[in-house]
Design a protein around this motif. Structure first.
Motif, PDB file in Angstrom:
ATOM      1  N   TRP A   1     -51.289  54.616  27.539  1.00 30.17           N
ATOM      2  CA  TRP A   1     -50.752  55.507  26.489  1.00 30.17           C
ATOM      3  C   TRP A   1     -51.877  55.751  25.505  1.00 30.17           C
ATOM      4  N   CYS A   2     -51.736  56.796  24.691  1.00 28.83           N
ATOM      5  CA  CYS A   2     -52.807  57.168  23.753  1.00 28.83           C
ATOM      6  C   CYS A   2     -52.297  57.110  22.319  1.00 28.83           C
ATOM      7  N   LEU A   3     -53.134  56.591  21.439  1.00 25.92           N
ATOM      8  CA  LEU A   3     -52.773  56.475  20.023  1.00 25.92           C
ATOM      9  C   LEU A   3     -53.758  57.264  19.166  1.00 25.92           C
ATOM     10  N   ASP A   4     -53.211  58.084  18.279  1.00 25.43           N
ATOM     11  CA  ASP A   4     -53.991  58.860  17.315  1.00 25.43           C
ATOM     12  C   ASP A   4     -54.773  57.892  16.416  1.00 25.43           C
TER      13      ASP A   4
ATOM     14  N   ARG B   1     -37.055  58.116  13.936  1.00 26.18           N
ATOM     15  CA  ARG B   1     -37.384  57.120  12.913  1.00 26.18           C
ATOM     16  C   ARG B   1     -38.782  56.546  13.138  1.00 26.18           C
ATOM     17  N   LEU B   2     -39.114  56.231  14.390  1.00 24.40           N
ATOM     18  CA  LEU B   2     -40.410  55.589  14.664  1.00 24.40           C
ATOM     19  C   LEU B   2     -41.536  56.612  14.859  1.00 24.40           C
ATOM     20  N   ALA B   3     -41.206  57.892  14.605  1.00 23.93           N
ATOM     21  CA  ALA B   3     -42.240  58.940  14.619  1.00 23.93           C
ATOM     22  C   ALA B   3     -42.644  59.306  13.201  1.00 23.93           C
ATOM     23  N   LYS B   4     -42.033  58.617  12.219  1.00 22.82           N
ATOM     24  CA  LYS B   4     -42.349  58.924  10.812  1.00 22.82           C
ATOM     25  C   LYS B   4     -43.489  58.057  10.323  1.00 22.82           C
ATOM     26  N   PRO B   5     -44.449  58.644   9.604  1.00 21.90           N
ATOM     27  CA  PRO B   5     -45.518  57.809   9.062  1.00 21.90           C
ATOM     28  C   PRO B   5     -44.976  56.854   7.996  1.00 21.90           C
ATOM     29  N   GLY B   6     -45.624  55.719   7.866  1.00 17.45           N
ATOM     30  CA  GLY B   6     -45.299  54.824   6.748  1.00 17.45           C
ATOM     31  C   GLY B   6     -44.379  53.676   7.080  1.00 17.45           C
ATOM     32  N   ASP B   7     -43.395  53.884   7.944  1.00 17.31           N
ATOM     33  CA  ASP B   7     -42.478  52.784   8.258  1.00 17.31           C
ATOM     34  C   ASP B   7     -42.297  52.662   9.759  1.00 17.31           C
TER      35      ASP B   7
ATOM     36  N   GLY C   1     -43.158  49.426  15.901  1.00 13.73           N
ATOM     37  CA  GLY C   1     -42.983  50.316  17.044  1.00 13.73           C
ATOM     38  C   GLY C   1     -43.397  51.727  16.673  1.00 13.73           C
ATOM     39  N   ILE C   2     -43.876  52.479  17.645  1.00 15.84           N
ATOM     40  CA  ILE C   2     -44.254  53.880  17.424  1.00 15.84           C
ATOM     41  C   ILE C   2     -43.762  54.722  18.601  1.00 15.84           C
ATOM     42  N   THR C   3     -43.264  55.905  18.274  1.00 14.88           N
ATOM     43  CA  THR C   3     -42.791  56.845  19.298  1.00 14.88           C
ATOM     44  C   THR C   3     -43.977  57.537  19.954  1.00 14.88           C
ATOM     45  N   ILE C   4     -43.966  57.577  21.279  1.00 16.80           N
ATOM     46  CA  ILE C   4     -45.062  58.238  22.003  1.00 16.80           C
ATOM     47  C   ILE C   4     -44.515  58.999  23.231  1.00 16.80           C
ATOM     48  N   ASN C   5     -45.289  59.970  23.700  1.00 19.47           N
ATOM     49  CA  ASN C   5     -44.957  60.599  24.985  1.00 19.47           C
ATOM     50  C   ASN C   5     -46.198  60.670  25.882  1.00 19.47           C
ATOM     51  N   SER C   6     -47.251  59.941  25.495  1.00 20.64           N
ATOM     52  CA  SER C   6     -48.501  59.981  26.275  1.00 20.64           C
ATOM     53  C   SER C   6     -48.541  58.894  27.337  1.00 20.64           C
ATOM     54  N   PHE C   7     -47.404  58.281  27.595  1.00 17.75           N
ATOM     55  CA  PHE C   7     -47.321  57.224  28.608  1.00 17.75           C
ATOM     56  C   PHE C   7     -47.601  57.794  30.000  1.00 17.75           C
TER      57      PHE C   7
ATOM     58  N   SER D   1     -39.346  69.937  21.334  1.00 19.62           N
ATOM     59  CA  SER D   1     -37.932  69.592  21.096  1.00 19.62           C
ATOM     60  C   SER D   1     -37.440  68.606  22.140  1.00 19.62           C
ATOM     61  N   TYR D   2     -36.387  67.891  21.770  1.00 21.00           N
ATOM     62  CA  TYR D   2     -35.732  67.006  22.736  1.00 21.00           C
ATOM     63  C   TYR D   2     -34.876  67.844  23.674  1.00 21.00           C
ATOM     64  N   ARG D   3     -34.801  67.417  24.925  1.00 20.27           N
ATOM     65  CA  ARG D   3     -34.027  68.146  25.939  1.00 20.27           C
ATOM     66  C   ARG D   3     -33.211  67.166  26.772  1.00 20.27           C
TER      67      ARG D   3
ATOM     68  N   ASN E   1     -55.716  58.329  13.556  1.00 14.81           N
ATOM     69  CA  ASN E   1     -55.251  58.408  12.168  1.00 14.81           C
ATOM     70  C   ASN E   1     -53.947  57.654  11.938  1.00 14.81           C
ATOM     71  N   SER E   2     -53.392  57.071  12.992  1.00 15.35           N
ATOM     72  CA  SER E   2     -52.099  56.395  12.835  1.00 15.35           C
ATOM     73  C   SER E   2     -52.215  55.167  11.942  1.00 15.35           C
ATOM     74  N   ASP E   3     -51.190  54.968  11.101  1.00 13.21           N
ATOM     75  CA  ASP E   3     -51.088  53.756  10.271  1.00 13.21           C
ATOM     76  C   ASP E   3     -51.053  52.508  11.151  1.00 13.21           C
ATOM     77  N   THR E   4     -50.639  52.672  12.400  1.00 18.00           N
ATOM     78  CA  THR E   4     -50.447  51.512  13.281  1.00 18.00           C
ATOM     79  C   THR E   4     -51.743  51.123  14.014  1.00 18.00           C
TER      80      THR E   4
ATOM     81  N   ASP F   1     -60.091  62.065  19.300  1.00 20.45           N
ATOM     82  CA  ASP F   1     -59.370  61.574  18.125  1.00 20.45           C
ATOM     83  C   ASP F   1     -58.280  60.565  18.493  1.00 20.45           C
ATOM     84  N   HIS F   2     -58.254  60.118  19.749  1.00 17.19           N
ATOM     85  CA  HIS F   2     -57.288  59.110  20.192  1.00 17.19           C
ATOM     86  C   HIS F   2     -57.989  57.897  20.819  1.00 17.19           C
ATOM     87  N   ILE F   3     -57.262  56.800  20.910  1.00 19.59           N
ATOM     88  CA  ILE F   3     -57.684  55.633  21.692  1.00 19.59           C
ATOM     89  C   ILE F   3     -56.729  55.537  22.883  1.00 19.59           C
TER      90      ILE F   3
HETATM   91  C1  LIG Z   1     -41.808  62.906  21.058  1.00 18.11           C
HETATM   92  C2  LIG Z   1     -43.019  62.388  20.312  1.00 18.11           C
HETATM   93  C3  LIG Z   1     -44.117  61.943  21.023  1.00 18.11           C
HETATM   94  C4  LIG Z   1     -45.256  61.441  20.375  1.00 18.11           C
HETATM   95  N1  LIG Z   1     -46.320  60.978  21.099  1.00 18.11           N
HETATM   96  C5  LIG Z   1     -47.371  60.409  20.484  1.00 18.11           C
HETATM   97  C6  LIG Z   1     -48.422  59.823  21.237  1.00 18.11           C
HETATM   98  O1  LIG Z   1     -48.411  59.814  22.461  1.00 18.11           O
HETATM   99  N2  LIG Z   1     -49.444  59.262  20.553  1.00 18.11           N
HETATM  100  C7  LIG Z   1     -49.481  59.243  19.185  1.00 18.11           C
HETATM  101  O2  LIG Z   1     -50.457  58.715  18.620  1.00 18.11           O
HETATM  102  N3  LIG Z   1     -48.498  59.792  18.441  1.00 18.11           N
HETATM  103  C8  LIG Z   1     -47.439  60.347  19.058  1.00 18.11           C
HETATM  104  N4  LIG Z   1     -46.416  60.876  18.336  1.00 18.11           N
HETATM  105  C9  LIG Z   1     -46.505  60.894  16.883  1.00 18.11           C
HETATM  106  C10 LIG Z   1     -46.221  59.539  16.295  1.00 18.11           C
HETATM  107  O3  LIG Z   1     -44.949  59.031  16.644  1.00 18.11           O
HETATM  108  C11 LIG Z   1     -46.312  59.740  14.761  1.00 18.11           C
HETATM  109  O4  LIG Z   1     -47.494  60.412  14.458  1.00 18.11           O
HETATM  110  C12 LIG Z   1     -46.391  58.482  14.073  1.00 18.11           C
HETATM  111  O5  LIG Z   1     -45.250  57.711  14.272  1.00 18.11           O
HETATM  112  C13 LIG Z   1     -46.542  58.798  12.577  1.00 18.11           C
HETATM  113  O6  LIG Z   1     -46.777  57.606  11.900  1.00 18.11           O
HETATM  114  P1  LIG Z   1     -48.259  57.038  11.686  1.00 18.11           P
HETATM  115  O7  LIG Z   1     -49.023  58.075  10.959  1.00 18.11           O
HETATM  116  O8  LIG Z   1     -47.999  55.808  10.893  1.00 18.11           O
HETATM  117  O9  LIG Z   1     -48.777  56.766  13.047  1.00 18.11           O
HETATM  118  C14 LIG Z   1     -45.277  61.388  18.962  1.00 18.11           C
HETATM  119  C15 LIG Z   1     -44.152  61.831  18.235  1.00 18.11           C
HETATM  120  C16 LIG Z   1     -43.029  62.323  18.904  1.00 18.11           C
HETATM  121  C17 LIG Z   1     -41.818  62.772  18.116  1.00 18.11           C
END
Ligand SMILES: Cc1cc2nc3c(=O)[nH]c(=O)nc-3n(C[C@H](O)[C@H](O)[C@H](O)COP(=O)(O)O)c2cc1C
Length: 166
Positions: free
Chosen positions: A56-59, A89-95, A38-44, A158-160, A61-64, A132-134
């Motif tokens: 949604w959009c994925l960087d 937790r799911l916004a951290k690289p690596g796990d 799982g990965i945290t995103i806000n581009s939904f 920040s979270y609100r 460079n993401s490990d995922t 730089d995204h898909i």
């Molecule tokens: C609130 C929030 C929203 C995020 N939205 C996105 C997103 O839409 N797309 C994305 O690729 N990364 C997004 N990220 C960053 C990824 O969660 C983060 O880069 C990723 O989990 C880091 O691990 P990775 O390098 O293995 O991908 C967001 C992070 C946070 C905290």
């Protein structure tokens, strides 16, 4: 360096300006042959009602990236205000493991967050290369929402909490 019509674009300022747009926060899950992730995103975003499409959009460079590129399904889980820890937790690289987070299997084979405010189980409709995204466009196969609960909001980095009830 990125430019807008020849002018240097300050990426920090660009990100800060984008951060003024308040969003919800979601976890996108998928599963290939290996571990569910799982990965945290806000581009939904919603895209189309008929057919039902979301994106949604994925960087890149993401490990995922490899896992999401190989998978033909994903699920968007909309987070509640109490999900800050899951989000961090799911916004951290690596796990990106979902171990210890309460999940059930969805109709598309992806894990679904039991406590999500809403979920959208998708099959991949299209992938678009975008800088730089898909962009992943998903056709919604199944969805549901909780009747009660507040969303996790993200604004200016920040979270609100929601403050207006009209
Ligand atoms: C609130 C929030 C929203 C995020 N939205 C996105 C997103 O839409 N797309 C994305 O690729 N990364 C997004 N990220 C960053 C990824 O969660 C983060 O880069 C990723 O989990 C880091 O691990 P990775 O390098 O293995 O991908 C967001 C992070 C946070 C905290």
């Amino acid at each position: 360096m990125s430019t807008i019509e020849g002018t240097a674009l300050d990426q920090r300022k660009f990100r800060d300006a984008l951060g003024c747009f308040a969003t919800g926060v979601a976890v996108v899950t998928t599963c290939t042959d290996g571990e569910p992730i799982g990965i945290t995103i806000n581009s939904f975003s919603s895209v189309s009602l008929d057919p039902p499409l979301v994106l949604w959009c994925l960087d890149k460079n993401s490990d995922t990236l490899d896992v999401f590129q190989k998978s033909e399904t994903f699920t968007v889980n909309v987070l509640r205000d109490e999900h800050m820890e899951v989000s961090n937790r799911l916004a951290k690289p690596g796990d990106h493991s979902l171990e210890g987070i309460e999940m059930i299997g969805g109709v598309n084979g992806c894990p679904r967050l039991v406590q999500a405010l809403a979920h959208f189980e998708c099959e991949v409709d299209a992938r678009h290369d975008a800088g730089d995204h898909i962009i992943f466009v998903g056709r919604v196969l199944h969805f549901d929402r909780a009747v009660e609960g507040e969303p996790l909001v993200y604004h200016r980095g920040s979270y609100r909490a929601l403050s207006i009830d009209s």
